[in-house]
Write an enzyme that holds these catalytic residues in place. Structure first.
Site, mmCIF file in Angstrom:
data_model
loop_
_atom_site.group_PDB
_atom_site.id
_atom_site.type_symbol
_atom_site.label_atom_id
_atom_site.label_comp_id
_atom_site.label_asym_id
_atom_site.label_seq_id
_atom_site.Cartn_x
_atom_site.Cartn_y
_atom_site.Cartn_z
ATOM 1 N N GLY A 11 44.850 19.077 34.156
ATOM 2 C CA GLY A 11 44.500 17.764 33.621
ATOM 3 C C GLY A 11 43.655 17.837 32.356
ATOM 4 O O GLY A 11 43.848 17.043 31.430
ATOM 5 N N ASN A 12 42.728 18.819 32.293
ATOM 6 C CA ASN A 12 41.802 18.877 31.153
ATOM 7 C C ASN A 12 42.491 19.276 29.847
ATOM 8 O O ASN A 12 41.914 19.155 28.782
ATOM 9 C CB ASN A 12 40.635 19.826 31.452
ATOM 10 C CG ASN A 12 41.089 21.275 31.493
ATOM 11 O OD1 ASN A 12 42.151 21.589 32.031
ATOM 12 N ND2 ASN A 12 40.285 22.152 30.926
ATOM 13 N N LYS A 129 48.900 11.799 49.162
ATOM 14 C CA LYS A 129 48.497 11.791 47.751
ATOM 15 C C LYS A 129 48.207 10.363 47.259
ATOM 16 O O LYS A 129 49.123 9.536 47.164
ATOM 17 C CB LYS A 129 49.638 12.422 46.932
ATOM 18 C CG LYS A 129 49.380 12.490 45.468
ATOM 19 C CD LYS A 129 48.556 13.682 45.104
ATOM 20 C CE LYS A 129 48.207 13.659 43.633
ATOM 21 N NZ LYS A 129 47.166 14.599 43.291
ATOM 22 N N LYS A 219 51.941 20.005 40.385
ATOM 23 C CA LYS A 219 52.525 20.602 39.174
ATOM 24 C C LYS A 219 52.441 22.136 39.180
ATOM 25 O O LYS A 219 53.266 22.799 38.545
ATOM 26 C CB LYS A 219 51.878 20.021 37.909
ATOM 27 C CG LYS A 219 50.405 20.378 37.708
ATOM 28 C CD LYS A 219 50.182 21.287 36.535
ATOM 29 C CE LYS A 219 48.799 21.846 36.429
ATOM 30 N NZ LYS A 219 47.769 21.683 37.407
ATOM 31 N N LYS A 281 47.082 26.185 43.513
ATOM 32 C CA LYS A 281 47.216 27.144 42.398
ATOM 33 C C LYS A 281 47.382 28.563 42.950
ATOM 34 O O LYS A 281 48.264 29.315 42.524
ATOM 35 C CB LYS A 281 45.977 27.100 41.482
ATOM 36 C CG LYS A 281 45.797 25.780 40.777
ATOM 37 C CD LYS A 281 44.611 25.815 39.839
ATOM 38 C CE LYS A 281 44.147 24.427 39.493
ATOM 39 N NZ LYS A 281 45.170 23.492 39.024
HETATM 40 P P1 ADP Z 1 43.879 20.968 37.329
HETATM 41 O O1 ADP Z 1 43.805 19.597 36.728
HETATM 42 O O2 ADP Z 1 43.767 22.048 36.313
HETATM 43 O O3 ADP Z 1 45.022 21.138 38.274
HETATM 44 P P2 ADP Z 1 42.050 20.863 39.617
HETATM 45 O O4 ADP Z 1 40.875 19.964 39.550
HETATM 46 O O5 ADP Z 1 43.204 20.439 40.456
HETATM 47 O O6 ADP Z 1 42.500 21.149 38.123
HETATM 48 O O7 ADP Z 1 41.581 22.332 40.107
HETATM 49 C C1 ADP Z 1 40.522 23.017 39.469
HETATM 50 C C2 ADP Z 1 39.244 22.808 40.255
HETATM 51 O O8 ADP Z 1 39.335 23.440 41.530
HETATM 52 C C3 ADP Z 1 37.996 23.428 39.670
HETATM 53 O O9 ADP Z 1 37.424 22.631 38.675
HETATM 54 C C4 ADP Z 1 37.071 23.549 40.898
HETATM 55 O O10 ADP Z 1 36.186 22.458 40.968
HETATM 56 C C5 ADP Z 1 38.025 23.443 42.097
HETATM 57 N N1 ADP Z 1 37.944 24.540 43.058
HETATM 58 C C6 ADP Z 1 38.091 24.396 44.397
HETATM 59 N N2 ADP Z 1 37.972 25.567 45.043
HETATM 60 C C7 ADP Z 1 37.753 26.505 44.098
HETATM 61 C C8 ADP Z 1 37.569 27.910 44.139
HETATM 62 N N3 ADP Z 1 37.571 28.594 45.293
HETATM 63 N N4 ADP Z 1 37.383 28.578 42.968
HETATM 64 C C9 ADP Z 1 37.370 27.903 41.794
HETATM 65 N N5 ADP Z 1 37.547 26.559 41.693
HETATM 66 C C10 ADP Z 1 37.734 25.861 42.824
HETATM 67 MG MG MG Z 2 45.281 19.866 40.162
#
Ligand code: ADP
Ligand code: MG
Length: 323
Positions: A11-12, A129, A219, A281
């Protein structure tokens, strides 16, 4: 080292958490992201880009409902396709402009994608969701009557007035429908933007025709399917954090650096990665290696190049490769 890399942007890459999502903000973020993609292209890598659409689809659903007295609202699958066009256009034009400035005449194209899912997926039984606007209890009751197909859940605590929201299933992606076209584009040296927002979720009817469904595909999971489709060497997830962590958010928090598939499986099973954010991820990265991929990477945008060189981020590699 010329590699095929599928890059899944978080998202960022398009909108920072504290931003409204104006076109200026989005263009600024997209430009920062494209600088990194251009660096990869300069190294000679072949790049396929995919991206999320959560905030953009959310805003569009709000606009659809707000304008319903004037023009008919469009269903979720159409909204998903609209955001693929919207975001694809921004990346396509920005990449074209930067490549022109760098005198690298690479063609760039974004592809509207459908991704096959199954209505037998367990998430269809209990959709998880949240999407679109928040409603008060009264608004939620009205919506339920007007649109009996909507599933509305309470997603915030009782003291919040607007605490109800529509929820849709988030099924596992099976296959990218347009995979042959994407592979041909890549083979012809074209930079492809594909599977945006996880792709439009579609199912096969009994007669073999396709139908869009009201669902959202993660995604990163769809990005892994795309990586398999194009026979990628690397699958790279670029998010807002430098690495996946163990003991995330505690004093014992540590970066996961280079791990084998079975080492990562142990960490995943131990529950280190949160569902809905880092969990999918890591899962997508493991699936890519299980399929036969060379290396999956999770890192932040500014560490992308270092991670490709093995100097940053979390990397998952097959079990029999020793470093
Ligand atoms: P994106 O929009 O890139 O998909 P998300 O917000 O879905 O981003 O996922 C990234 C976030 O996951 C990070 O900012 C962090 O807050 C969170 N997160 C949860 N568990 C973990 C972990 N074990 N290690 C790192 N980040 C984590
Ligand atoms: Mg995400």
């Amino acid at each position: 080292m010329r590699k095929i890399i599928v890059v899944a942007l978080g998202g960022n890459a398009i909108k920072q958490a504290d931003e409204k999502g104006t076109v200026e903000e989005q263009r600024r973020n997209v430009a920062i992201t494209c600088r990194q993609l251009v660096s990869m292209l300069k190294y000679g890598h072949r790049v396929v880009v995919t991206h999320g659409n959560g905030p953009q689809a959310g805003n569009l659903l709000i606009q659809q409902e707000a304008g319903v007295a004037e023009v008919p609202a469009q269903p979720m699958d159409i909204v998903g396709a609209m955001t693929q066009g919207q975001i694809g256009y921004m990346f396509q034009q920005t990449l074209q402009n930067m490549l022109w400035q760098e005198r690298m005449p690479l063609p760039v194209i974004s592809v509207i994608n459908q991704v096959l899912v199954s209505e037998d997926d367990p998430d269809y039984k209990d959709p998880s969701k949240p999407v679109g606007p928040f409603y008060t209890e009264e608004e939620a009751e009205t919506i339920k009557k007007e649109r009996p197909e909507y599933i509305i859940k309470e997603v915030k605590p009782k003291n919040v007035e607007k605490r109800f929201r529509r929820v849709v299933p988030s099924p596992d992606p099976i296959r990218n429908i347009e995979y042959l076209a994407i592979r041909k584009l890549l083979d012809d040296g074209i930079v492809v933007i594909a599977s945006g927002g996880g792709g439009v979720p579609v199912v096969y009817e009994k007669d073999g025709t396709l139908r869009g469904t009201a669902a959202v595909i993660d995604k990163d999971k769809a990005g892994e399917r795309l990586a398999v489709t194009v026979g990628a060497d690397f699958f790279m997830v670029l998010t807002d954090i430098n690495a996946a962590k163990i003991n995330f958010g505690t004093p014992e928090e540590r970066d996961v650096r280079c791990v084998t598939l079975s080492e990562m499986k142990k960490l995943y099973d131990a529950g280190h990665f949160k569902a809905g954010s880092m969990g999918p991820k890591v899962l997508a990265c493991m699936r890519f290696i299980e399929w036969g991929g060379q290396c999956s990477i999770i890192t932040s945008l500014d560490h992308a190049i270092d991670a490709l060189l093995g100097k940053a981020g979390t990397r998952v590699i097959p079990d029999r490769v020793c470093e």
